[in-house]
Design a protein around this motif. Sequence first.
Motif, PDB file in Angstrom:
ATOM      1  N   THR A 169       0.842  -1.193   0.000  1.00  0.00           N
ATOM      2  CA  THR A 169       0.000   0.000   0.000  1.00  0.00           C
ATOM      3  C   THR A 169       0.881   1.249   0.000  1.00  0.00           C
ATOM      4  O   THR A 169       2.091   1.185   0.249  1.00  0.00           O
ATOM      5  N   GLN A 170       0.259   2.381  -0.275  1.00  0.00           N
ATOM      6  CA  GLN A 170       0.976   3.646  -0.359  1.00  0.00           C
ATOM      7  C   GLN A 170       0.028   4.776   0.009  1.00  0.00           C
ATOM      8  O   GLN A 170      -1.193   4.604   0.046  1.00  0.00           O
ATOM      9  N   ARG A 171       0.629   5.958   0.247  1.00  0.00           N
ATOM     10  CA  ARG A 171      -0.176   7.159   0.468  1.00  0.00           C
ATOM     11  C   ARG A 171      -0.502   7.808  -0.880  1.00  0.00           C
ATOM     12  O   ARG A 171       0.331   7.830  -1.781  1.00  0.00           O
TER      13      ARG A 171
ATOM     14  N   THR B 258       1.704  15.895   2.604  1.00  0.00           N
ATOM     15  CA  THR B 258       0.735  16.311   3.625  1.00  0.00           C
ATOM     16  C   THR B 258       0.320  17.771   3.469  1.00  0.00           C
ATOM     17  O   THR B 258      -0.696  18.190   4.026  1.00  0.00           O
TER      18      THR B 258
ATOM     19  N   ILE C  68      -5.193  12.675   2.426  1.00  0.00           N
ATOM     20  CA  ILE C  68      -4.360  11.501   2.180  1.00  0.00           C
ATOM     21  C   ILE C  68      -5.147  10.234   2.484  1.00  0.00           C
ATOM     22  O   ILE C  68      -5.801  10.123   3.528  1.00  0.00           O
ATOM     23  N   SER C  69      -5.092   9.281   1.556  1.00  0.00           N
ATOM     24  CA  SER C  69      -5.691   7.962   1.742  1.00  0.00           C
ATOM     25  C   SER C  69      -4.632   6.894   1.511  1.00  0.00           C
ATOM     26  O   SER C  69      -3.569   7.164   0.937  1.00  0.00           O
ATOM     27  N   THR C  70      -4.919   5.692   1.947  1.00  0.00           N
ATOM     28  CA  THR C  70      -4.061   4.544   1.683  1.00  0.00           C
ATOM     29  C   THR C  70      -4.663   3.743   0.539  1.00  0.00           C
ATOM     30  O   THR C  70      -5.834   3.354   0.593  1.00  0.00           O
ATOM     31  N   VAL C  71      -3.868   3.531  -0.517  1.00  0.00           N
ATOM     32  CA  VAL C  71      -4.342   2.816  -1.700  1.00  0.00           C
ATOM     33  C   VAL C  71      -3.319   1.752  -2.087  1.00  0.00           C
ATOM     34  O   VAL C  71      -2.153   1.815  -1.667  1.00  0.00           O
ATOM     35  N   PRO C  72      -3.712   0.758  -2.887  1.00  0.00           N
ATOM     36  CA  PRO C  72      -2.768  -0.286  -3.297  1.00  0.00           C
ATOM     37  C   PRO C  72      -1.665   0.247  -4.215  1.00  0.00           C
ATOM     38  O   PRO C  72      -1.866   1.221  -4.944  1.00  0.00           O
TER      39      PRO C  72
ATOM     40  N   ARG D 181       0.831  10.699  -5.528  1.00  0.00           N
ATOM     41  CA  ARG D 181       0.919   9.490  -4.723  1.00  0.00           C
ATOM     42  C   ARG D 181       2.377   9.053  -4.673  1.00  0.00           C
ATOM     43  O   ARG D 181       3.207   9.553  -5.429  1.00  0.00           O
ATOM     44  N   GLU D 182       2.678   8.124  -3.804  1.00  0.00           N
ATOM     45  CA  GLU D 182       4.079   7.737  -3.609  1.00  0.00           C
ATOM     46  C   GLU D 182       4.621   6.878  -4.744  1.00  0.00           C
ATOM     47  O   GLU D 182       5.805   6.948  -5.078  1.00  0.00           O
TER      48      GLU D 182
END
Length: 305
Positions: A3-5, A282, A20-24, A97-98
């Motif tokens: 996962t990533q931010r 952020t 910010i959310s956590t996504v695959p 995203r990261e």
Amino acid sequence: MGTQRAIMYDRTGDPGELHISTVPVPSPTEERALLEVHAVGINPYDVKVLTGAAPRDAAFPRGIGSDVAGIILALGDDTSAFQVGDAVMGWGLNTLREQLVVRTSSVARVPTGLPLDTAAALVTPSIAATACLRAVPVSTDDVVLVPGASGSVGWIIAQLATRAGARVIGTTGAASHDRLAAAGITPIPYGSELAPALTKTLDGAALTAVLGAATGDVIRIALDAGTAPERIVTLAGDETASEFGVVSADTGRRTIDQVSTVAELVAAGVIEFDVTATYALTETPAAFEAVRSGHGGKIVVHPQR
């Protein structure tokens, strides 16, 4: 799958909607690469997408961002032009995203010596600037007006036109007069002072082209000065172009070569391009607010921070 931010939003609105959310983390498939995203350039168009002024069909929650620079972490099939570890720049979908999967046809290697911040910031301005010059090429025979010549797109247009040998006049605020003059661009004010300042600067010469963010008032002044409508290229959209019978810059027909060409010139010091400020992931709402204000300069977000 890890996962990533990622930056997401649940409805259109102001920059406060971004969170910010956590996504695959996706895997790259054919003709695609997985990037570690180091820099994302934020453009006025991104703000229009967020506010709904530029509608999207994607379901909520949505990601956002298009310009990107980063390092290739993994490659899918048919990607022999690149290697893991390459620094690349270009565009993608929802780049804030990261990690991000991009088409390899939408990225190019970052020229040696060009910072990743600058690489990400250059993408959309390069496409817009070269689209204008593709529509109306200029040469030593031309006198060119560039509206907003101290902005990121106008600054590239003005420098490229100067490099082509044209005499370039650029509208700008007083704070940027010296910068334009040092680059061989004649600065003049915008707004109510534009028409008399342009007449004085031309001193009887013909204004042969207008390139950039030309809105109604600028277009009227150029037409009154005798500039042919087919030599006026605007980034203000098809509606404005149609109203005045001028040319709308075709930024949709983009190629990665447009980005590479400008990036190479910046890396070589032939033209200048600066990033005004950087923000951590952020701080993305603040970055969008700076762009929305119109006074933030060229803004970049660092997704790894």
